[in-house]
Design a protein around this motif. Sequence first.
Motif, mmCIF file in Angstrom:
data_model
loop_
_atom_site.group_PDB
_atom_site.id
_atom_site.type_symbol
_atom_site.label_atom_id
_atom_site.label_comp_id
_atom_site.label_asym_id
_atom_site.label_seq_id
_atom_site.Cartn_x
_atom_site.Cartn_y
_atom_site.Cartn_z
ATOM 1 N N THR A 154 0.852 -1.196 0.000
ATOM 2 C CA THR A 154 0.000 0.000 0.000
ATOM 3 C C THR A 154 0.883 1.241 0.000
ATOM 4 O O THR A 154 2.098 1.150 -0.145
ATOM 5 C CB THR A 154 -0.929 -0.020 1.228
ATOM 6 O OG1 THR A 154 -0.129 -0.288 2.371
ATOM 7 C CG2 THR A 154 -2.009 -1.085 1.081
ATOM 8 N N GLY A 155 0.255 2.404 0.164
ATOM 9 C CA GLY A 155 1.001 3.670 0.105
ATOM 10 C C GLY A 155 0.811 4.289 -1.271
ATOM 11 O O GLY A 155 0.218 3.692 -2.178
ATOM 12 N N SER A 156 1.345 5.500 -1.436
ATOM 13 C CA SER A 156 1.164 6.202 -2.714
ATOM 14 C C SER A 156 2.028 5.600 -3.819
ATOM 15 O O SER A 156 1.670 5.646 -5.006
ATOM 16 C CB SER A 156 1.497 7.686 -2.540
ATOM 17 O OG SER A 156 2.817 7.814 -2.057
ATOM 18 N N THR A 157 3.153 4.992 -3.444
ATOM 19 C CA THR A 157 4.118 4.511 -4.441
ATOM 20 C C THR A 157 3.550 3.480 -5.427
ATOM 21 O O THR A 157 3.776 3.608 -6.632
ATOM 22 C CB THR A 157 5.356 3.936 -3.724
ATOM 23 O OG1 THR A 157 5.861 4.949 -2.841
ATOM 24 C CG2 THR A 157 6.436 3.547 -4.711
ATOM 25 N N PRO A 158 2.837 2.453 -4.957
ATOM 26 C CA PRO A 158 2.390 1.436 -5.930
ATOM 27 C C PRO A 158 1.180 1.840 -6.764
ATOM 28 O O PRO A 158 0.804 1.095 -7.673
ATOM 29 C CB PRO A 158 2.042 0.220 -5.054
ATOM 30 C CG PRO A 158 1.804 0.754 -3.703
ATOM 31 C CD PRO A 158 2.585 2.017 -3.571
ATOM 32 N N GLY B 59 7.169 -0.909 -1.178
ATOM 33 C CA GLY B 59 7.612 0.468 -1.104
ATOM 34 C C GLY B 59 8.682 0.538 -0.025
ATOM 35 O O GLY B 59 9.112 -0.485 0.519
ATOM 36 N N ILE B 60 9.128 1.721 0.293
ATOM 37 C CA ILE B 60 10.076 1.896 1.409
ATOM 38 C C ILE B 60 9.668 3.143 2.177
ATOM 39 O O ILE B 60 9.359 4.175 1.580
ATOM 40 C CB ILE B 60 11.539 1.991 0.907
ATOM 41 C CG1 ILE B 60 12.526 2.115 2.071
ATOM 42 C CG2 ILE B 60 11.715 3.128 -0.105
ATOM 43 C CD1 ILE B 60 14.003 1.974 1.665
ATOM 44 N N GLY B 61 9.621 3.012 3.493
ATOM 45 C CA GLY B 61 9.311 4.179 4.319
ATOM 46 C C GLY B 61 10.575 4.963 4.622
ATOM 47 O O GLY B 61 11.690 4.470 4.416
ATOM 48 N N HIS C 225 11.656 1.078 6.450
ATOM 49 C CA HIS C 225 10.793 -0.098 6.609
ATOM 50 C C HIS C 225 10.351 -0.646 5.259
ATOM 51 O O HIS C 225 10.134 0.082 4.307
ATOM 52 C CB HIS C 225 9.595 0.173 7.530
ATOM 53 C CG HIS C 225 8.556 1.110 7.021
ATOM 54 N ND1 HIS C 225 7.774 1.875 7.865
ATOM 55 C CD2 HIS C 225 8.120 1.405 5.764
ATOM 56 C CE1 HIS C 225 6.927 2.590 7.136
ATOM 57 N NE2 HIS C 225 7.120 2.326 5.859
ATOM 58 N N LYS D 114 12.759 10.188 -0.619
ATOM 59 C CA LYS D 114 13.216 8.800 -0.401
ATOM 60 C C LYS D 114 14.710 8.641 -0.702
ATOM 61 O O LYS D 114 15.276 7.569 -0.484
ATOM 62 C CB LYS D 114 12.411 7.841 -1.291
ATOM 63 C CG LYS D 114 10.906 7.806 -1.024
ATOM 64 C CD LYS D 114 10.576 7.168 0.309
ATOM 65 C CE LYS D 114 9.109 7.273 0.654
ATOM 66 N NZ LYS D 114 8.263 6.405 -0.140
HETATM 67 P P1 PGA Z 1 4.534 5.706 0.388
HETATM 68 O O1 PGA Z 1 4.837 4.712 1.598
HETATM 69 O O2 PGA Z 1 4.446 4.834 -0.849
HETATM 70 O O3 PGA Z 1 3.222 6.326 0.698
HETATM 71 O O4 PGA Z 1 5.682 6.652 0.326
HETATM 72 C C1 PGA Z 1 5.856 3.778 1.443
HETATM 73 C C2 PGA Z 1 6.012 2.952 2.689
HETATM 74 O O5 PGA Z 1 5.849 3.479 3.808
HETATM 75 O O6 PGA Z 1 6.319 1.756 2.556
#
Ligand code: PGA
Length: 211
Positions: free
Chosen positions: A6-10, A102-104, A108, A172
């Motif tokens: 989830t998140g905006s990236t995918p 994704g990557i936080g 994470h 990022k």
């Molecule tokens: P984001 O979140 O795609 O909204 O940046 C990525 C994530 O936290 O894994």
Amino acid sequence: MLGLATGSTPVPFYQELIRLHREEGMSFARVITFNLDEYRGLDRAHPESYWSFMHRQLFDHIDVPAESIHLPLGIVDDVPAHCAAYEQAILAAGGIDFQLLGIGRTGHIGFNEPGSPRDSRTREIHLDPITRQDAAPAFGGIEQVPTTAITMGCGTILAARRIALLAFGSNKAAIVKEAIEGPVTDRVSASFLQDHPDAAFYLDAEAASLL
Ligand code: PGA
């Protein structure tokens, strides 16, 4: 068997899957999906639950059967039993062929915040303050953001046969550099991907700008 994020990236990736389904007849009728994580305390109907997100962004627009969709439950009494059952269901479905990540900003993958062991499995985790801050706009303030989540562990993710991590945008860049060029350490969960036999990072120019 697909592992989804989830998140905006995918979101652009899901838009392309929807286009392939609508315009080129790609079918997901035989696909089984497992998502990485879910916020604790949110009912599936909550608009910010990852269950809602995935239906809005992908599942409502393709032909994946409802019974083939899996996300951890946000509201559950026996968390360890639920997490063990999630791991078991992944194994019973044959394991994850392709895991999208994704990557936080904490490094994470899933919600494996700093300190998550390489062999960790699906479990409840406390969300890092940075992660909660990044989620605050969607929730209308940090105080509304759940404090814990249920996430696949690093070990669960690393068992996937193929892994693709997507990262876009200059915010990022620093963590992408640490994950790719820094030491392999549980301080940056994504650094464990350095040791995976088939993991790739897909970056835009901004996210790759410090490499
Ligand atoms: P984001 O979140 O795609 O909204 O940046 C990525 C994530 O936290 O894994």
